[in-house]
Design a protein around this motif. Structure first.
Motif, PDB file in Angstrom:
ATOM      1  N   PHE A 320       0.876  -1.064  -0.070  1.00 18.19           N
ATOM      2  CA  PHE A 320       0.180  -0.109  -0.002  1.00 18.19           C
ATOM      3  C   PHE A 320       0.881   1.241  -0.054  1.00 18.19           C
ATOM      4  N   LEU A 321       0.416   2.342  -0.746  1.00 21.28           N
ATOM      5  CA  LEU A 321       1.443   3.599  -0.893  1.00 21.28           C
ATOM      6  C   LEU A 321      -0.066   4.546  -0.314  1.00 21.28           C
ATOM      7  N   ILE A 322       0.488   5.456   0.683  1.00 19.68           N
ATOM      8  CA  ILE A 322      -0.201   6.392   1.451  1.00 19.68           C
ATOM      9  C   ILE A 322       0.359   7.874   0.800  1.00 19.68           C
ATOM     10  N   VAL A 323      -0.461   8.489   0.258  1.00 20.25           N
ATOM     11  CA  VAL A 323      -0.078   9.805  -0.025  1.00 20.25           C
ATOM     12  C   VAL A 323      -0.768  10.942   0.692  1.00 20.25           C
ATOM     13  N   HIS A 324      -0.184  11.889   1.666  1.00 19.40           N
ATOM     14  CA  HIS A 324      -0.647  12.665   2.532  1.00 19.40           C
ATOM     15  C   HIS A 324       0.246  14.128   2.645  1.00 19.40           C
ATOM     16  N   ASP A 325      -0.386  14.917   3.299  1.00 23.28           N
ATOM     17  CA  ASP A 325       0.648  16.194   3.269  1.00 23.28           C
ATOM     18  C   ASP A 325       1.242  16.330   4.531  1.00 23.28           C
ATOM     19  N   GLY A 326       1.092  15.329   5.423  1.00 23.36           N
ATOM     20  CA  GLY A 326       1.987  15.561   6.618  1.00 23.36           C
ATOM     21  C   GLY A 326       1.436  16.343   7.918  1.00 23.36           C
ATOM     22  N   SER A 327       0.307  16.952   7.897  1.00 25.17           N
ATOM     23  CA  SER A 327      -0.237  17.639   8.763  1.00 25.17           C
ATOM     24  C   SER A 327      -1.576  17.442   8.910  1.00 25.17           C
ATOM     25  N   ALA A 328      -2.300  17.502  10.176  1.00 26.33           N
ATOM     26  CA  ALA A 328      -3.798  17.269  10.348  1.00 26.33           C
ATOM     27  C   ALA A 328      -4.176  17.895  11.774  1.00 26.33           C
ATOM     28  N   ALA A 330      -5.765  17.547  15.311  1.00 25.13           N
ATOM     29  CA  ALA A 330      -5.791  16.229  16.112  1.00 25.13           C
ATOM     30  C   ALA A 330      -7.409  16.016  16.313  1.00 25.13           C
ATOM     31  N   CYS A 331      -8.277  16.765  15.858  1.00 24.15           N
ATOM     32  CA  CYS A 331      -9.834  16.342  16.257  1.00 24.15           C
ATOM     33  C   CYS A 331     -10.565  16.314  14.927  1.00 24.15           C
ATOM     34  N   THR A 332      -9.838  16.211  13.791  1.00 27.22           N
ATOM     35  CA  THR A 332     -10.732  16.054  12.597  1.00 27.22           C
ATOM     36  C   THR A 332     -10.230  14.865  11.905  1.00 27.22           C
ATOM     37  N   PRO A 333     -10.750  13.794  11.282  1.00 28.59           N
ATOM     38  CA  PRO A 333     -10.200  12.846  10.398  1.00 28.59           C
ATOM     39  C   PRO A 333      -9.695  13.671   9.317  1.00 28.59           C
ATOM     40  N   GLU A 334      -8.213  13.017   9.072  1.00 29.04           N
ATOM     41  CA  GLU A 334      -7.440  13.665   7.925  1.00 29.04           C
ATOM     42  C   GLU A 334      -7.640  12.624   6.722  1.00 29.04           C
ATOM     43  N   PRO A 335      -8.252  13.438   5.507  1.00 32.24           N
ATOM     44  CA  PRO A 335      -8.053  12.632   4.218  1.00 32.24           C
ATOM     45  C   PRO A 335      -6.602  12.131   3.788  1.00 32.24           C
ATOM     46  N   VAL A 336      -6.516  11.077   3.467  1.00 31.37           N
ATOM     47  CA  VAL A 336      -5.291  10.572   2.745  1.00 31.37           C
ATOM     48  C   VAL A 336      -5.640   9.388   1.495  1.00 31.37           C
ATOM     49  N   THR A 337      -4.927   9.362   0.611  1.00 26.84           N
ATOM     50  CA  THR A 337      -5.107   8.682  -0.669  1.00 26.84           C
ATOM     51  C   THR A 337      -4.313   7.311  -0.249  1.00 26.84           C
ATOM     52  N   VAL A 338      -4.904   6.239  -0.711  1.00 26.66           N
ATOM     53  CA  VAL A 338      -4.377   4.793  -0.563  1.00 26.66           C
ATOM     54  C   VAL A 338      -4.147   4.237  -1.696  1.00 26.66           C
ATOM     55  N   ARG A 339      -3.003   3.839  -2.210  1.00 26.46           N
ATOM     56  CA  ARG A 339      -3.187   3.097  -3.371  1.00 26.46           C
ATOM     57  C   ARG A 339      -2.614   1.752  -3.146  1.00 26.46           C
ATOM     58  N   ALA A 340      -3.205   0.643  -3.726  1.00 19.62           N
ATOM     59  CA  ALA A 340      -2.972  -0.838  -3.600  1.00 19.62           C
ATOM     60  C   ALA A 340      -2.188  -0.988  -4.989  1.00 19.62           C
ATOM     61  N   CYS A 341      -0.769  -1.061  -4.643  1.00 26.62           N
ATOM     62  CA  CYS A 341       0.166  -1.240  -5.724  1.00 26.62           C
ATOM     63  C   CYS A 341       0.343  -2.662  -5.953  1.00 26.62           C
ATOM     64  N   SER A 401       3.640  -1.225   4.070  1.00 28.42           N
ATOM     65  CA  SER A 401       2.970  -0.194   3.133  1.00 28.42           C
ATOM     66  C   SER A 401       4.098   1.068   3.320  1.00 28.42           C
ATOM     67  N   GLN A 402       4.019   2.174   2.233  1.00 26.94           N
ATOM     68  CA  GLN A 402       4.843   2.921   1.984  1.00 26.94           C
ATOM     69  C   GLN A 402       4.165   4.383   2.165  1.00 26.94           C
ATOM     70  N   CYS A 403       5.062   5.558   2.077  1.00 26.21           N
ATOM     71  CA  CYS A 403       4.045   6.740   1.958  1.00 26.21           C
ATOM     72  C   CYS A 403       4.642   7.985   1.037  1.00 26.21           C
ATOM     73  N   ILE A 404       3.982   8.800   0.847  1.00 22.81           N
ATOM     74  CA  ILE A 404       4.610  10.081   0.106  1.00 22.81           C
ATOM     75  C   ILE A 404       4.115  11.370   0.834  1.00 22.81           C
ATOM     76  N   ASN A 405       5.080  11.934   1.237  1.00 20.65           N
ATOM     77  CA  ASN A 405       4.661  13.368   2.186  1.00 20.65           C
ATOM     78  C   ASN A 405       4.758  14.192   1.044  1.00 20.65           C
ATOM     79  N   GLY A 409       8.125  17.029  -0.395  1.00 19.41           N
ATOM     80  CA  GLY A 409       8.596  16.324  -1.587  1.00 19.41           C
ATOM     81  C   GLY A 409       9.478  15.230  -1.625  1.00 19.41           C
ATOM     82  N   ALA A 410       9.497  14.604  -0.284  1.00 19.77           N
ATOM     83  CA  ALA A 410       9.942  13.170  -0.148  1.00 19.77           C
ATOM     84  C   ALA A 410       9.228  12.276  -0.791  1.00 19.77           C
ATOM     85  N   GLY A 411      10.161  11.248  -1.600  1.00 17.53           N
ATOM     86  CA  GLY A 411       9.526  10.120  -2.373  1.00 17.53           C
ATOM     87  C   GLY A 411       8.944   9.140  -1.476  1.00 17.53           C
ATOM     88  N   ALA A 412       8.532   8.081  -2.149  1.00 14.75           N
ATOM     89  CA  ALA A 412       8.049   6.899  -1.239  1.00 14.75           C
ATOM     90  C   ALA A 412       8.855   6.285  -0.479  1.00 14.75           C
TER      91      ALA A 412
END
Length: 1009
Positions: A320-328, A330-341, A401-405, A409-412
């Motif tokens: 799985f690859l999770i794409v997010h912006d690194g901040s959220a 604490a009181c609200t669900p933070e949307p992220v994109t998940v890719r099944a690679c 699982s891996q991530c992209i922030n 600009g960090a890679g997976a």
């Protein structure tokens, strides 16, 4: 005790023996109890919790064995318990036997196994009685139950075959080589067979099945779980599998075998009403939009609602690859994109569908066949940082699982830089919009939360306050629209305003934000703190809404996607009548809740998971029970083409059958654009009366005259009954089986005589048809058709025949044409438009039977010539095309009158065949023998169907059985005048008188000088 006394005889043993003898004499055997619970047991030494017995310790038929928790008993010989013997086990107790182990005969009252293990190196048997145990069982082979209600709670493992008897219940995993069941059984647990597994009718399995060959026998069996059958999987009639299947060859037998899930196959055969409700993955690949690996005999066309849908095989899940912006917040669900690679570089996606669990928060989200989820969120109700990660329980990923922030600009990768998420204490917004039907007022929930000063919990950000919130919208799929998105800050839906720059309903989503004063409830906890707004969108598609506000110079925002689906469908155009196998159009319109068209329907963007939305067409239910179709003749509704404009789908359809039908239209996907609201109910063309709204008629009739292709000469005498078979055909040349008296056809069919070329009807002044089907007074009724075919035999009353207006007449070719009496009705002449000649022709001839008189000896046989003749236009000639095979003259048709003889002569067997006159190439003879004396006999041939002949002979002749061929009556020399044409042929047989040329000559010598 007896074994312990064998080495020596003591007073104690003698006393025990006398007691035993007394008991035997009294008819009672004293029972011995063998407790394996840590104490000593004779013949079974104990070591490290294991008792080892060289032989089975129970010597009497009512002895008892008890094995306590934690102890094991090993018996080094086969063991078979008697009915009155007892076995008690619990916990982890184990009974291990070198050889066969049978507990099948133990009385249920004497069997108490509430835990433990039963082990046999040979065959294990249970269940001659209605036995219930809780234990794990392992053996070389097993027989579990014999028709009694056997119940096993525990895992069952055999290295060879397992036979499970009827009414057996197993709650645990079952594994073996060949596993067979009787009807019915119930298994709750996974099944693994190294050779084959067979499930009998009426049985249930709740668990996964793995075996090279799996057979689920008819009927009414069910499996809830996945099936992997490397070689083949066969579902019998009315067998269901709720789960995914993977096999080499999948066969769904007729009828109603169903797989509710996906199927990965090399090949598949779907017989009548067989269905795979989700996708069939063809391991060898498949052409887009087709099912190349499927033999589809289901009656449901490919890519229709109930028909098969196919795709190439889905790639495996790598990570799985999770794409997010690194901040959220604490009181609200933070949307992220998940890719099944599907590979390490994530350049392709796993499209088999999987549920993913995200941390922090532990939320579970479905990733569909697109391989990407944009609706996933992570959450943490405290200020601080956490590592974002993903996992799945149903399918194992090959790598973590891996991530992209995206913010740095960090890679997976998997490190803290890429997967770290900072949860701050600022205000966060959360927008929740349920999927909805078009033009419905739908509640939109907006939550505003903030961390308390401690940063350890969350609370409402604007309790009891009106907060200005900016809403904007955009079209996601399709990426444009023709109608605006309307929102109201009032929970009653009043004052709806469009989300665009002009805030009017005439404008569309343009990215401009509209500010609403949103009233938040005055509560102190997050539960119930959401503000309620109303949204309304009169079109369909996937939309994205954004909500934002300003708090202390910071602009928290949130987005949410919503799928707006058609509320209903309507069939707006369909033909009243169509021709079988000729395309016709049915137009169906997607509508909103107000009944208005939704113009975006059909414009959706295609992607690997969701094809452009469309409607499927199928045969619908019929209007009346009497016209219900039977599976064998249902016919096939094919989709030739499909087009969409302004929300209206035009299906170019082709129906193979004749019959009054309803066409059913349905949204092809169960959930529009993968949303959560189910598709509307199916819609059918409707009929106020009768069987359906669309009447499908045959394209043409095939008229087959019975002597064509029979090997017999193809002619009929004028007035002779004609054998005719009329078959209704579709445009492809196939018989329309539903052109049938049982399916609402009432139009009569009439025959017309045409010339040989089929261009001109034969005028009445020349000749005409008579009998059934020849006129409106005696038509070939619809009731004569069965499964598309009507037959007219010679025995039909009245029979179909062609006659000349005046006779005799020279032969002529006649072509038969069949046409529905209704205006514009089906005709055999229509076949010409399809390049087919569908009308047989025959030669019509004026015919007669010629019967000749004869002279002969009073002591010999006398032959009277019989000839079948026809008129050439100039004379009567022998019909060499005729024979007794076409026109048999039975001997019973010959009426013989004694005349001047003492008695009527008898018919001689010579020249007879099967009770009739032998005719070869239109000629034969009737041979008579005088009863005695000279004289003349009179003979008539009764060609009619009455008892008496109609010849012109004087006097009366005996009653006969007529030949039923009155059309062969005609002038024959006996009769004169107008009566000759309707008279039966007659002749005289004269015995004892010779014709002059037949007299004997007396030779005299003449002398010439």
């Amino acid at each position: 005790m007896w074994r312990r006394c064998l080495p020596r005889i003591s007073l104690r043993c003698l006393h025990w023996g006398l007691s035993l003898l007394a008991a035997l004499n009294a008819g009672t055997v004293l029972a011995a109890t063998y407790n394996f619970g840590g104490g000593n047991v004779a013949g079974c030494p104990l070591s490290s919790g294991t008792y080892t017995c060289n032989s089975f310790p129970l010597g009497s038929n009512n002895d008892k064995m008890s094995i306590a928790d934690g102890f094991k008993v090993v018996v080094k010989e086969s063991v078979s318990f008697d009915f009155n013997q007892s076995l008690t086990m619990s916990g982890t107790a184990t009974l291990s036997v070198t050889g066969n182990l049978s507990i099948a005969d133990i009385s249920p009252n004497n069997l108490s196994i509430n835990g433990g293990n039963l082990v046999s190196t040979g065959a294990f048997t249970i269940g001659n009685q209605a036995q219930t145990i809780a234990a794990n069982i392992s053996a070389f082979s097993m027989t579990l139950g014999s028709g009694s209600r056997t119940s096993i709670t525990g895992n069952v493992t055999a290295s060879n075959s397992i036979s499970i008897g009827s009414h057996a219940t197993i709650k645990g995993a079952v594994s073996g080589s060949t596993i067979n069941t009787s009807s019915p059984v119930s298994i709750t647990g996974d099944i693994t067979a190294t050779s084959s597994f067979t499930l009998a009718s009426g049985s249930t399995v709740t668990g996964n099945i793995v075996a090279p060959t799996v057979s689920l026998l008819p009927s009414d069996s069910s499996v809830t779980g996945n099936i992997t059958a490397r070689t083949s999987l066969r579902l019998g009639s009315s067998v269901s599998v709720t789960g995914d299947v993977s096999t080499g060859n999948l066969i769904l037998d007729s009828s109603n075998a169903i797989v509710t899930g996906n199927a990965t196959v090399d090949t598949a055969t779907l017989n009548w009403a067989g269905r795979v409700t989700k996708t069939i993955y063809c391991t060898g690949g498949t052409t887009n939009g087709k099912c190349d690996c499927v033999t589809n005999n289901s009656g449901f066309d490919v890519n229709t609602v109930n028909g098969p849908h196919c795709s190439p095989p889905a790639p495996a899940l790598d990570h799985f690859l999770i794409v997010h912006d690194g901040s959220a917040s604490a009181c609200t669900p933070e949307p992220v994109t998940v890719r099944a690679c599907a590979n390490a570089a994530c350049t392709s996606y796993f499209t088999g569908g999987v549920n993913v669990t995200l941390q922090p928060g532990g939320g579970s989200f479905a990733i569909g066949s697109t391989g990407v989820s944009t609706n996933a969120t992570v959450s943490q109700q405290s200020v601080g940082s956490a590592a974002v990660r993903a996992s799945a329980s149903s399918i194992a990923a090959a790598a973590p699982s891996q991530c992209i922030n995206t913010s740095n600009g960090a890679g997976a990768g998997t490190g803290s830089v890429q997967c770290g998420m900072n949860f701050d204490g600022k205000v966060g917004l959360s927008l929740s919009i349920p999927d909805q039907y078009a033009a419905n007022n739908t509640k939109l929930l907006l939550t505003a939360a903030v961390a308390d000063p401690s940063g350890t919990q969350c609370k409402p950000a604007f309790p009891g306050a009106n907060q200005p919130i900016q809403f904007s919208c955009s079209y996601s799929n399709p990426n444009s629209g023709s109608l605006p998105v309307m929102v109201s800050a009032n929970s009653d839906g009043s004052s709806l305003a469009a989300l665009n720059a002009s805030t009017t309903g005439a404008q569309l989503c343009d990215g401009s934000a509209r500010t609403f004063s949103v009233a938040f409830p005055n509560v102190s906890t997050l539960a119930g703190s959401a503000a309620t707004l109303i949204m309304n969108y009169a079109d369909v598609g996937k939309l994205t809404l954004k909500a934002a506000t300003t708090v202390n110079g910071v602009i928290p925002n949130t987005t949410a996607d919503v799928v707006v689906a058609p509320a209903s469908y309507a069939i707006t155009t369909f033909p009243a009548t169509t021709t079988a196998a000729i395309p016709f159009n049915v137009v169906a319109t997607a509508r909103n809740s107000l009944g208005n068209p939704t113009p975006n329907f059909g414009k959706e963007n295609a992607n690997p998971a969701i094809q452009p939305e469309t409607l499927s067409f199928a045969l619908g239910a019929l209007g009346t029970v009497s016209c219900s179709l039977t599976p064998g003749v249902l016919g096939s509704l094919g989709i030739v083409d499909r087009s969409v404009a302004a929300g209206a789908v035009t299906g170019k359809l082709s129906y193979t059958e004749a019959g009054a039908i309803n066409v059913q239209v349905q949204q092809a996907s169960i959930y529009y654009l993968g949303g959560s609201v189910p598709r509307p109910a199916t819609v059918q063309t409707s009929a106020a009366a009768g069987c359906g709204a669309i009447r499908s008629v045959p394209a043409w009739f095939l008229v087959h005259e019975g002597r064509v292709g029979s090997g017999l000469a193809n002619f009929y005498y004028a007035g002779e009954p004609i054998d005719v078979v009329v078959t209704a055909k579709n445009a492809a040349g196939n018989t329309t089986l539903l052109y049938d008296k049982n399916y609402g056809y009432s139009n009569p069919v009439l025959f017309t005589a045409f010339d040989a070329a089929g261009a001109t009807a034969i005028p009445a002044a020349t000749g005409s048809l008579s009998g059934t089907g020849a006129s409106a007074a005696a038509p070939l009724t619809a009731g004569a058709f069965t499964l598309g075919t009507a037959e007219l035999k010679k025995t039909t009353a009245p029979p179909l025949a062609f006659s000349f207006a005046s006779a005799p007449r020279a032969p002529m070719k006649v072509r038969l044409r069949a046409t529905e009496a209704a205006s514009g009705g089906v005709s055999s002449a229509n076949a010409a438009a399809y390049g087919v000649t569908a009308e047989d022709s025959f030669e019509a001839r004026s015919g007669r039977v010629s019967f000749g008189s004869s002279f002969g000896s009073a002591a010999g046989d006398l032959a009277l010539p019989v000839t079948l003749q026809y008129w050439t236009g100039a004379s009567w000639i022998r019909n060499v095309d005729d024979s007794e095979a076409l026109h048999p003259l039975p001997t019973t048709a010959f009426a013989i009158q004694a005349g001047t003889l003492p008695a009527k002569p008898g018919i001689v067997a010579t020249g007879l065949k099967d009770g009739g006159l032998l005719l070869t190439k239109g000629q034969g003879s009737l041979t008579l023998r005088a009863a005695g004396g000279a004289g003349t006999a009179l003979v008539a041939i009764n060609l009619g169907n009455t008892a008496a002949d109609s010849s012109c002979l004087a006097g009366s002749r005996p009653v006969t059985g007529g030949a039923n061929m009155p059309y062969l009556r005609g002038p024959n020399g006996i009769c004169t005048g107008t009566a000759a044409a309707a008279a039966d042929p007659a002749a005289r047989a004269t015995f004892g008188v010779f014709a002059p040329e037949a007299r004997r000559l007396i030779h005299t010598r003449e002398v010439f000088n």
